[in-house]
Structure formats: structure tokens, C-alpha cells
Design a protein around this motif. Structure first.
Motif, PDB file in Angstrom:
ATOM      1  N   UNK A 134       0.842  -1.195   0.000  1.00 41.09           N
ATOM      2  CA  UNK A 134       0.000   0.000   0.000  1.00 41.09           C
ATOM      3  C   UNK A 134       0.873   1.238   0.000  1.00 41.09           C
ATOM      4  N   UNK A 135       0.270   2.315  -0.459  1.00 45.44           N
ATOM      5  CA  UNK A 135       0.904   3.635  -0.435  1.00 45.44           C
ATOM      6  C   UNK A 135       0.047   4.553   0.419  1.00 45.44           C
ATOM      7  N   UNK A 136       0.693   5.242   1.352  1.00 45.10           N
ATOM      8  CA  UNK A 136      -0.018   6.184   2.200  1.00 45.10           C
ATOM      9  C   UNK A 136      -0.412   7.422   1.405  1.00 45.10           C
ATOM     10  N   UNK A 137      -1.609   7.935   1.672  1.00 50.32           N
ATOM     11  CA  UNK A 137      -2.051   9.153   0.998  1.00 50.32           C
ATOM     12  C   UNK A 137      -1.383  10.389   1.587  1.00 50.32           C
ATOM     13  N   UNK A 138      -0.893  10.303   2.812  1.00 49.55           N
ATOM     14  CA  UNK A 138      -0.342  11.484   3.477  1.00 49.55           C
ATOM     15  C   UNK A 138       1.063  11.823   3.006  1.00 49.55           C
ATOM     16  N   UNK A 139       1.932  10.815   2.907  1.00 49.16           N
ATOM     17  CA  UNK A 139       3.315  11.118   2.542  1.00 49.16           C
ATOM     18  C   UNK A 139       3.865  10.209   1.451  1.00 49.16           C
ATOM     19  N   UNK A 140       3.038   9.353   0.900  1.00 47.87           N
ATOM     20  CA  UNK A 140       3.486   8.500  -0.192  1.00 47.87           C
ATOM     21  C   UNK A 140       4.371   7.347   0.231  1.00 47.87           C
ATOM     22  N   UNK A 141       4.492   7.113   1.516  1.00 46.29           N
ATOM     23  CA  UNK A 141       5.325   5.998   1.964  1.00 46.29           C
ATOM     24  C   UNK A 141       4.659   4.680   1.594  1.00 46.29           C
ATOM     25  N   UNK A 142       5.486   3.690   1.351  1.00 49.07           N
ATOM     26  CA  UNK A 142       4.990   2.401   0.896  1.00 49.07           C
ATOM     27  C   UNK A 142       5.233   1.317   1.948  1.00 49.07           C
ATOM     28  N   UNK A 143       4.391   0.319   1.926  1.00 50.73           N
ATOM     29  CA  UNK A 143       4.482  -0.796   2.849  1.00 50.73           C
ATOM     30  C   UNK A 143       4.257  -2.083   2.062  1.00 50.73           C
ATOM     31  N   UNK A 144       4.946  -3.129   2.480  1.00 53.47           N
ATOM     32  CA  UNK A 144       4.858  -4.394   1.759  1.00 53.47           C
ATOM     33  C   UNK A 144       4.696  -5.556   2.728  1.00 53.47           C
ATOM     34  N   UNK A 145       3.944  -6.543   2.290  1.00 54.03           N
ATOM     35  CA  UNK A 145       3.877  -7.785   3.048  1.00 54.03           C
ATOM     36  C   UNK A 145       5.243  -8.455   3.013  1.00 54.03           C
ATOM     37  N   UNK A 146       5.568  -9.172   4.067  1.00 60.97           N
ATOM     38  CA  UNK A 146       6.866  -9.835   4.136  1.00 60.97           C
ATOM     39  C   UNK A 146       7.079 -10.786   2.958  1.00 60.97           C
ATOM     40  N   UNK A 147       6.008 -11.391   2.492  1.00 62.23           N
ATOM     41  CA  UNK A 147       6.112 -12.384   1.423  1.00 62.23           C
ATOM     42  C   UNK A 147       6.542 -11.775   0.090  1.00 62.23           C
ATOM     43  N   UNK A 148       6.404 -10.462  -0.073  1.00 60.94           N
ATOM     44  CA  UNK A 148       6.744  -9.840  -1.350  1.00 60.94           C
ATOM     45  C   UNK A 148       7.840  -8.791  -1.215  1.00 60.94           C
ATOM     46  N   UNK A 149       8.250  -8.513   0.007  1.00 61.15           N
ATOM     47  CA  UNK A 149       9.249  -7.468   0.245  1.00 61.15           C
ATOM     48  C   UNK A 149      10.526  -7.780  -0.515  1.00 61.15           C
TER      49      UNK A 149
ATOM     50  N   UNK B 189       5.673  -0.810  -5.453  1.00 65.09           N
ATOM     51  CA  UNK B 189       4.432  -0.098  -5.755  1.00 65.09           C
ATOM     52  C   UNK B 189       4.737   1.369  -6.046  1.00 65.09           C
ATOM     53  N   UNK B 190       4.011   1.935  -7.001  1.00 62.65           N
ATOM     54  CA  UNK B 190       4.207   3.343  -7.328  1.00 62.65           C
ATOM     55  C   UNK B 190       2.911   3.918  -7.884  1.00 62.65           C
ATOM     56  N   UNK B 191       2.912   5.217  -8.090  1.00 59.80           N
ATOM     57  CA  UNK B 191       1.775   5.891  -8.697  1.00 59.80           C
ATOM     58  C   UNK B 191       2.314   6.953  -9.634  1.00 59.80           C
ATOM     59  N   UNK B 192       1.588   7.257 -10.682  1.00 57.06           N
ATOM     60  CA  UNK B 192       2.137   8.164 -11.681  1.00 57.06           C
ATOM     61  C   UNK B 192       1.877   9.622 -11.330  1.00 57.06           C
ATOM     62  N   UNK B 193       2.651  10.497 -11.936  1.00 57.06           N
ATOM     63  CA  UNK B 193       2.564  11.927 -11.627  1.00 57.06           C
ATOM     64  C   UNK B 193       1.274  12.536 -12.149  1.00 57.06           C
ATOM     65  N   UNK B 194       0.634  11.867 -13.091  1.00 58.08           N
ATOM     66  CA  UNK B 194      -0.645  12.349 -13.613  1.00 58.08           C
ATOM     67  C   UNK B 194      -1.782  12.075 -12.641  1.00 58.08           C
ATOM     68  N   UNK B 195      -1.468  11.319 -11.584  1.00 56.42           N
ATOM     69  CA  UNK B 195      -2.432  11.057 -10.513  1.00 56.42           C
ATOM     70  C   UNK B 195      -3.637  10.260 -10.977  1.00 56.42           C
ATOM     71  N   UNK B 196      -3.389   9.368 -11.937  1.00 58.41           N
ATOM     72  CA  UNK B 196      -4.500   8.562 -12.422  1.00 58.41           C
ATOM     73  C   UNK B 196      -4.272   7.073 -12.312  1.00 58.41           C
TER      74      UNK B 196
END
Length: 117
Positions: A50-65, A70-77
Motif C-alpha cells: 500500500x501507499x499512504x495518501x499522506x506522505x506516499x510511503x509504501x508498505x509491503x507484506x513480508x512475502x513480497x518485500x 508499488x508506485x503511482x504516476x505523476x498524472x495522478x491517475x
């Protein structure tokens, strides 16, 4: 109308890579926490990243770390999930979720990822 559409799933061999996309319409992506979940046959849906909406920090399950990014584009779509070094146990339907407040949550239809051994 809010709509989330996942794409990018498919069949890949062990060790291969895929990039999933979650295209959002009807809202501003950056206003929401964005999560990727997956559900394997016969199993419960589980959170992958997941990506936090507040600061863009990302978190991953241990199984996939270390393998998924994960990322999001600058166009915000669009949000992405880059999956590398895939394993058969990564086989599942992957879902995108956007949430902002209690009770405000949107889900896509999912995209199937199959990793062959």
C-alpha cells in the motif's frame, strides 16, 4: 462515477516479472491510500502492498518485500505494482483498492496472475 480498472496480469514463468496497473477515474488518486491485495484459490484475500495518501510511503507484506514495488504516476491517475522474481505462490487474482476514510473504499474487478513452475 468512481471506477478502478486493473490490468497487466497474465501467465509468467517462475522468476519472471509483470507490472500491474490500476487506472482510476472519477476521483483524484493522491487523495486516497492505495492498496494492492490478492486472493489465491481457496484462500482469503490478503494485503500485498500500500501507499499512504499522506506522505506516499509504501508498505509491503513480508512475502513480497524486496520483489514487488508499488508506485503511482505523476498524472495522478494510475497506480502500479511491479512484480519481479515471481513465484508460483504469487499466483492469485490481484485487486486494487482505494480508501480515504472509514466506509470510503473502492475496489477494482481484479486481474489474474498465474506463475508457472
Amino acid at each position: 462515477e468512481v471506477q478502478l480498472v486493473e490490468s497487466g496480469g497474465g501467465l509468467v514463468q517462475t522468476g519472471g516479472s509483470l507490472r500491474l496497473s490500476c487506472a482510476a477515474s472519477g476521483l483524484t488518486l493522491y487523495d486516497y491510500a492505495i492498496g494492492w491485495f490478492r486472493q489465491a484459490p481457496g484462500k482469503k484475500r490478503e494485503g500485498v502492498s500500500c501507499i499512504s495518501s499522506s506522505d506516499g510511503s509504501t508498505f509491503y507484506a513480508d512475502s513480497v518485500k524486496g520483489r514487488f514495488t508499488m508506485s503511482r504516476d505523476s498524472a495522478r491517475t494510475t497506480a502500479y505494482l511491479q512484480m519481479n522474481s515471481l513465484k508460483p505462490e504469487d499466483t492469485a487474482v490481484y485487486y486494487c483498492n482505494l480508501s480515504r476514510a472509514p466506509g470510503v473504499s473502492y475496489w477494482g474487478e481484479g486481474t489474474l496472475v498465474t506463475v508457472s513452475s
